[in-house]
Write a protein that holds these residues in place. Sequence first.
Motif, PDB file in Angstrom:
ATOM      1  N   ARG A 138     -33.207 -51.281  24.603  1.00 26.69           N
ATOM      2  CA  ARG A 138     -33.452 -49.916  25.078  1.00 26.69           C
ATOM      3  C   ARG A 138     -34.802 -49.405  24.591  1.00 26.69           C
ATOM      4  NH1 ARG A 138     -27.513 -46.904  24.823  1.00 26.69           N
ATOM      5  NH2 ARG A 138     -26.559 -48.267  26.377  1.00 26.69           N
ATOM      6  N   LEU A 139     -35.156 -49.739  23.360  1.00 29.31           N
ATOM      7  CA  LEU A 139     -36.477 -49.352  22.864  1.00 29.31           C
ATOM      8  C   LEU A 139     -37.577 -50.039  23.664  1.00 29.31           C
ATOM      9  CD1 LEU A 139     -35.880 -49.337  18.996  1.00 29.31           C
ATOM     10  CD2 LEU A 139     -36.485 -47.376  20.423  1.00 29.31           C
ATOM     11  N   MET A 140     -37.371 -51.305  23.985  1.00 29.47           N
ATOM     12  CA  MET A 140     -38.373 -52.025  24.771  1.00 29.47           C
ATOM     13  C   MET A 140     -38.506 -51.420  26.168  1.00 29.47           C
ATOM     14  SD  MET A 140     -38.603 -56.049  25.819  1.00 29.47           S
ATOM     15  CE  MET A 140     -37.405 -55.885  27.127  1.00 29.47           C
ATOM     16  N   ARG A 141     -37.374 -51.135  26.815  1.00 31.13           N
ATOM     17  CA  ARG A 141     -37.430 -50.519  28.150  1.00 31.13           C
ATOM     18  C   ARG A 141     -38.082 -49.143  28.086  1.00 31.13           C
ATOM     19  NH1 ARG A 141     -31.737 -52.049  29.306  1.00 31.13           N
ATOM     20  NH2 ARG A 141     -31.339 -49.842  28.993  1.00 31.13           N
ATOM     21  N   ALA A 142     -37.771 -48.387  27.053  1.00 30.03           N
ATOM     22  CA  ALA A 142     -38.370 -47.048  26.900  1.00 30.03           C
ATOM     23  C   ALA A 142     -39.876 -47.161  26.710  1.00 30.03           C
ATOM     24  CB  ALA A 142     -37.742 -46.314  25.719  1.00 30.03           C
ATOM     25  N   ARG A 143     -40.321 -48.107  25.875  1.00 31.91           N
ATOM     26  CA  ARG A 143     -41.766 -48.291  25.671  1.00 31.91           C
ATOM     27  C   ARG A 143     -42.448 -48.674  26.975  1.00 31.91           C
ATOM     28  NH1 ARG A 143     -40.051 -50.887  20.817  1.00 31.91           N
ATOM     29  NH2 ARG A 143     -40.241 -52.895  21.867  1.00 31.91           N
ATOM     30  N   THR A 144     -41.815 -49.551  27.737  1.00 35.06           N
ATOM     31  CA  THR A 144     -42.389 -49.976  29.017  1.00 35.06           C
ATOM     32  C   THR A 144     -42.494 -48.795  29.972  1.00 35.06           C
ATOM     33  OG1 THR A 144     -41.471 -52.195  28.734  1.00 35.06           O
ATOM     34  CG2 THR A 144     -42.102 -51.548  30.968  1.00 35.06           C
ATOM     35  N   ARG A 145     -41.433 -48.006  30.063  1.00 36.80           N
ATOM     36  CA  ARG A 145     -41.464 -46.848  30.967  1.00 36.80           C
ATOM     37  C   ARG A 145     -42.476 -45.811  30.507  1.00 36.80           C
ATOM     38  NH1 ARG A 145     -35.118 -46.424  32.528  1.00 36.80           N
ATOM     39  NH2 ARG A 145     -35.110 -48.380  33.686  1.00 36.80           N
ATOM     40  N   LEU A 146     -42.537 -45.581  29.196  1.00 39.15           N
ATOM     41  CA  LEU A 146     -43.522 -44.629  28.676  1.00 39.15           C
ATOM     42  C   LEU A 146     -44.944 -45.117  28.956  1.00 39.15           C
ATOM     43  CD1 LEU A 146     -41.887 -43.600  25.286  1.00 39.15           C
ATOM     44  CD2 LEU A 146     -42.289 -42.120  27.262  1.00 39.15           C
ATOM     45  N   LYS A 147     -45.159 -46.397  28.767  1.00 34.89           N
ATOM     46  CA  LYS A 147     -46.490 -46.965  29.034  1.00 34.89           C
ATOM     47  C   LYS A 147     -46.863 -46.761  30.496  1.00 34.89           C
ATOM     48  CE  LYS A 147     -49.094 -51.258  28.903  1.00 34.89           C
ATOM     49  NZ  LYS A 147     -49.019 -52.697  28.684  1.00 34.89           N
ATOM     50  N   ASN A 148     -45.922 -47.012  31.394  1.00 33.53           N
ATOM     51  CA  ASN A 148     -46.181 -46.827  32.817  1.00 33.53           C
ATOM     52  C   ASN A 148     -46.447 -45.360  33.148  1.00 33.53           C
ATOM     53  OD1 ASN A 148     -45.868 -49.543  33.324  1.00 33.53           O
ATOM     54  ND2 ASN A 148     -43.723 -49.356  33.900  1.00 33.53           N
ATOM     55  N   MET A 149     -45.668 -44.468  32.551  1.00 34.57           N
ATOM     56  CA  MET A 149     -45.856 -43.041  32.821  1.00 34.57           C
ATOM     57  C   MET A 149     -47.199 -42.549  32.286  1.00 34.57           C
ATOM     58  SD  MET A 149     -42.264 -41.089  32.208  1.00 34.57           S
ATOM     59  CE  MET A 149     -41.088 -42.175  31.454  1.00 34.57           C
ATOM     60  N   LEU A 150     -47.565 -43.023  31.098  1.00 35.97           N
ATOM     61  CA  LEU A 150     -48.770 -42.522  30.440  1.00 35.97           C
ATOM     62  C   LEU A 150     -50.053 -43.192  30.921  1.00 35.97           C
ATOM     63  CD1 LEU A 150     -47.349 -42.205  26.826  1.00 35.97           C
ATOM     64  CD2 LEU A 150     -47.782 -40.361  28.451  1.00 35.97           C
ATOM     65  N   SER A 151     -49.934 -44.333  31.578  1.00 37.33           N
ATOM     66  CA  SER A 151     -51.139 -45.048  31.996  1.00 37.33           C
ATOM     67  C   SER A 151     -51.481 -44.806  33.464  1.00 37.33           C
ATOM     68  CB  SER A 151     -50.984 -46.549  31.736  1.00 37.33           C
ATOM     69  OG  SER A 151     -49.971 -47.075  32.569  1.00 37.33           O
ATOM     70  N   ASP A 152     -50.916 -43.768  34.027  1.00 34.52           N
ATOM     71  CA  ASP A 152     -51.266 -43.401  35.401  1.00 34.52           C
ATOM     72  C   ASP A 152     -52.778 -43.225  35.496  1.00 34.52           C
ATOM     73  OD1 ASP A 152     -51.273 -42.592  38.006  1.00 34.52           O
ATOM     74  OD2 ASP A 152     -50.378 -40.638  37.639  1.00 34.52           O
ATOM     75  N   SER A 153     -53.363 -43.736  36.523  1.00 40.35           N
ATOM     76  CA  SER A 153     -54.829 -43.729  36.647  1.00 40.35           C
ATOM     77  C   SER A 153     -55.435 -42.331  36.669  1.00 40.35           C
ATOM     78  CB  SER A 153     -55.242 -44.492  37.914  1.00 40.35           C
ATOM     79  OG  SER A 153     -54.727 -43.849  39.050  1.00 40.35           O
ATOM     80  N   GLU A 154     -54.678 -41.327  37.086  1.00 42.91           N
ATOM     81  CA  GLU A 154     -55.214 -39.973  37.142  1.00 42.91           C
ATOM     82  C   GLU A 154     -54.918 -39.173  35.874  1.00 42.91           C
ATOM     83  OE1 GLU A 154     -54.685 -39.640  41.953  1.00 42.91           O
ATOM     84  OE2 GLU A 154     -53.796 -38.132  40.663  1.00 42.91           O
ATOM     85  N   GLY A 155     -54.302 -39.805  34.896  1.00 43.74           N
ATOM     86  CA  GLY A 155     -54.022 -39.126  33.630  1.00 43.74           C
ATOM     87  C   GLY A 155     -52.753 -38.303  33.651  1.00 43.74           C
ATOM     88  N   GLY A 156     -52.080 -38.211  34.773  1.00 40.30           N
ATOM     89  CA  GLY A 156     -50.832 -37.459  34.853  1.00 40.30           C
ATOM     90  C   GLY A 156     -49.652 -38.382  34.649  1.00 40.30           C
ATOM     91  N   LEU A 157     -48.480 -37.873  34.884  1.00 42.74           N
ATOM     92  CA  LEU A 157     -47.269 -38.671  34.738  1.00 42.74           C
ATOM     93  C   LEU A 157     -46.869 -39.230  36.084  1.00 42.74           C
ATOM     94  CD1 LEU A 157     -45.162 -36.352  32.421  1.00 42.74           C
ATOM     95  CD2 LEU A 157     -46.475 -38.349  31.780  1.00 42.74           C
ATOM     96  N   SER A 158     -46.506 -40.494  36.088  1.00 43.69           N
ATOM     97  CA  SER A 158     -45.981 -41.099  37.298  1.00 43.69           C
ATOM     98  C   SER A 158     -44.475 -41.038  37.251  1.00 43.69           C
ATOM     99  CB  SER A 158     -46.460 -42.559  37.413  1.00 43.69           C
ATOM    100  OG  SER A 158     -45.877 -43.352  36.389  1.00 43.69           O
ATOM    101  N   ASP A 159     -43.800 -41.520  38.275  1.00 43.57           N
ATOM    102  CA  ASP A 159     -42.324 -41.463  38.315  1.00 43.57           C
ATOM    103  C   ASP A 159     -41.687 -42.762  37.853  1.00 43.57           C
ATOM    104  OD1 ASP A 159     -42.174 -38.873  39.217  1.00 43.57           O
ATOM    105  OD2 ASP A 159     -42.353 -39.469  41.342  1.00 43.57           O
ATOM    106  N   ALA A 160     -42.315 -43.520  36.988  1.00 46.41           N
ATOM    107  CA  ALA A 160     -41.807 -44.818  36.559  1.00 46.41           C
ATOM    108  C   ALA A 160     -40.499 -44.710  35.867  1.00 46.41           C
ATOM    109  CB  ALA A 160     -42.812 -45.509  35.653  1.00 46.41           C
TER     110      ALA A 160
END
Length: 160
Positions: A138-160
């Motif tokens: 769960r920690l790994m999945r959370a880190r992956t989702r957070l990384k995807n949300m935070l690495s959006d190219s426009e600096g905003g949050l994506s819906d990952a």
Amino acid sequence: MTREAFGQAIIEMQPSLYRVSYGILLNQADCADAVQECILKAWAKQDTLRCEEYMQSWITRILINECYNLIRRRRHVVDLDSLPEPKAPPDADPVLHDAIARLDDKLRLPVVLHYMEGYRIDEIARMLHLPSGTVKSRLMRARTRLKNMLSDSEGGLSDA
């Protein structure tokens, strides 16, 4: 443990208890209710604590149960669409706060307990009544989702 020592330990744990409850409830008023109920239950049942070194884990487990009880009780009372969006505490990074708030409860709670409160994997597993491997995944999945949300190219949050 004397009542005075127990009370002092509770006072020292309050900031941590508020952070854990906020990780579940995302509402400061509900957090205050949950922490208060947790403290009352812990005070009434303090004679059932077998080993003082596990006091913080024991109380955190009581708090987690109380948060979920509060959610169950309020589920029938409040329309979730009418609730305001959770706001980041003044000392928090608002982008990271929003990303963590958008995680599923199953992923958000281990993140809060591990990264914000410093609990070890085995302690979280005991608190949540889960195998250690489940907490790790769960920690790994959370880190992956957070990384995807935070690495959006426009600096905003994506819906990952």
